[in-house]
Enzyme design. Structure first.
Site, short mmCIF file in Angstrom:
data_model
loop_
_atom_site.label_atom_id
_atom_site.label_comp_id
_atom_site.label_asym_id
_atom_site.label_seq_id
_atom_site.Cartn_x
_atom_site.Cartn_y
_atom_site.Cartn_z
N LYS A 88 0.82 -1.21 0.00
CA LYS A 88 0.00 0.00 0.00
C LYS A 88 0.85 1.27 0.00
O LYS A 88 0.36 2.35 -0.33
CB LYS A 88 -0.97 0.01 1.19
N ASP A 89 2.15 1.14 0.35
CA ASP A 89 3.05 2.29 0.36
C ASP A 89 3.79 2.48 -0.96
O ASP A 89 4.55 3.45 -1.11
CB ASP A 89 4.09 2.15 1.48
N ARG A 136 -7.59 8.37 2.94
CA ARG A 136 -8.62 7.41 2.53
C ARG A 136 -9.53 7.06 3.70
O ARG A 136 -10.76 7.09 3.57
CB ARG A 136 -7.93 6.13 2.01
N ARG A 137 -8.94 6.75 4.84
CA ARG A 137 -9.76 6.43 6.02
C ARG A 137 -10.52 7.65 6.51
O ARG A 137 -11.70 7.57 6.87
CB ARG A 137 -8.86 5.88 7.14
N ARG A 154 0.27 10.55 13.30
CA ARG A 154 1.42 9.90 12.67
C ARG A 154 2.22 9.17 13.74
O ARG A 154 1.94 9.24 14.92
CB ARG A 154 2.30 10.94 11.98
N ARG A 160 1.09 5.46 18.31
CA ARG A 160 -0.33 5.77 18.13
C ARG A 160 -1.18 5.14 19.22
O ARG A 160 -2.10 5.77 19.75
CB ARG A 160 -0.79 5.29 16.75
N CYS A 247 -1.05 9.81 -2.27
CA CYS A 247 -1.47 10.05 -0.89
C CYS A 247 -2.25 11.35 -0.74
O CYS A 247 -2.83 11.61 0.31
CB CYS A 247 -0.25 10.07 0.03
#
Length: 310
Positions: A88-89, A136-137, A154, A160, A247
């Protein structure tokens, strides 16, 4: 099944330094050693710009390449033979001279809802603070629950989770696969189904990148390739390439296989969640890339260019 090469082979794996990235690279190293007991594999941990700058959203820093360029530089100059990434990156277009040599079997592709007080997303009270680093989220959260206070967060997984536990947020949204790989499944309150939060393109999949002219390394790594995941990857990344996603754009794509058929769902939206476009395409496995292109064209006909190009 393993094979034994006549002479030991040495492979160096470029990886980010985060705990999750090191796990991922170590996992690929173990798979390679299982294939060939003579294979000598060494990790080359590197610090990327995306890891070093954690006080600003990724969209402000230039996007996904922040996590891959440093590793690719190590491939170009010969310090490493392969790089292991979270798929995904990986940007839709690779630099000239690079190629994806393999993908591993896909892990859990879903987003995870994490909260010490609330059992699921819909139970959050009005105005609850939800942390996520992904546009996206954030887009899908705001679209479904415009009453929530969706905030950027981040840092690595541990950072987190620590912010959540000290009360900075009422909930977090993280990738389920990462939590599972770090043996933190106990932290997951609920997994969000794709109908609620469509996953990122390639989420849950590990990608192995190498130099396009390094045929011997490609031959070794190709034995790790998981064919069903590769087919899903072709469809999702074709969607991304056609849309020229990054992104800076809330973009999602998720392919599933049922027998000899592939279903691809795609989403593009406004960052504030005010408008979300979704579409779905189905077809034969051998048409995976074309399915991705056709789905992208469907989204473009719906007006996706408004979000993609401002």
């Amino acid at each position: 099944m393993s094979f034994s090469s006549p002479n030991p082979v040495f492979l160096r794996i470029a990886t980010r330094k985060s705990e999750l990235a090191l796990w991922q690279a170590g996992h690929v190293a173990a798979l390679l050693r299982d294939l060939d007991p003579d294979l000598d594999v060494e990790l080359l941990p590197l610090s990327t710009r995306g890891d070093e700058i954690t006080d600003r959203p990724l969209a402000m820093l230039g996007g996904k390449g922040l996590f891959t360029k440093t590793l690719e530089a190590a491939l170009f100059d010969g310090r490493a033979d392969i790089a292991v990434h979270s798929l995904k990156d990986v940007p839709a277009e690779l630099p000239d001279g690079m190629r994806l040599a393999a993908v591993t079997a896909r892990g859990n592709p879903r987003d995870a809802f994490i909260s010490p007080r609330y059992p699921n997303l819909d139970d959050l009270p009005q105005g609850a603070r939800v942390g996520s680093a992904s546009l996206r989220r954030q887009c899908q959260l705001k679209h479904r629950r415009p009453d929530l206070d969706v905030l950027s967060v981040r840092g690595n997984v541990g950072t987190r989770l620590a912010k959540l536990k000290r009360g900075d947020f009422d909930a977090l949204i993280l990738a389920a696969a990462g939590l599972e790989r770090l043996e933190l499944s106990r932290e997951i309150t609920a997994c969000l189904e794709p109908a609620v939060s469509l996953p990122a393109i390639g989420q849950g999949t590990l990608a192995i990148e190498c130099r396009a002219d390094d045929a011997p390394t490609q031959a070794i790594v190709a034995r790790l390739n998981h064919a069903p995941t590769w087919t899903r990857t072709l469809a999702e990344r074709a969607l991304n390439r056609r849309l020229q996603g990054s992104c800076q754009v809330p973009l999602a794509g998720y392919a599933e296989i049922d027998g000899d058929r592939l279903t691809l769902d795609g989403l593009v939206g406004a960052p504030d969640g005010s408008r979300v476009l979704r579409a779905q395409r189905k077809g034969r496995l051998e048409d995976a890339e074309q399915i991705g292109i056709d789905l992208a064209d469907d989204l473009l006909r719906q007006g996706a260019s408004e979000f993609l190009h401002g």
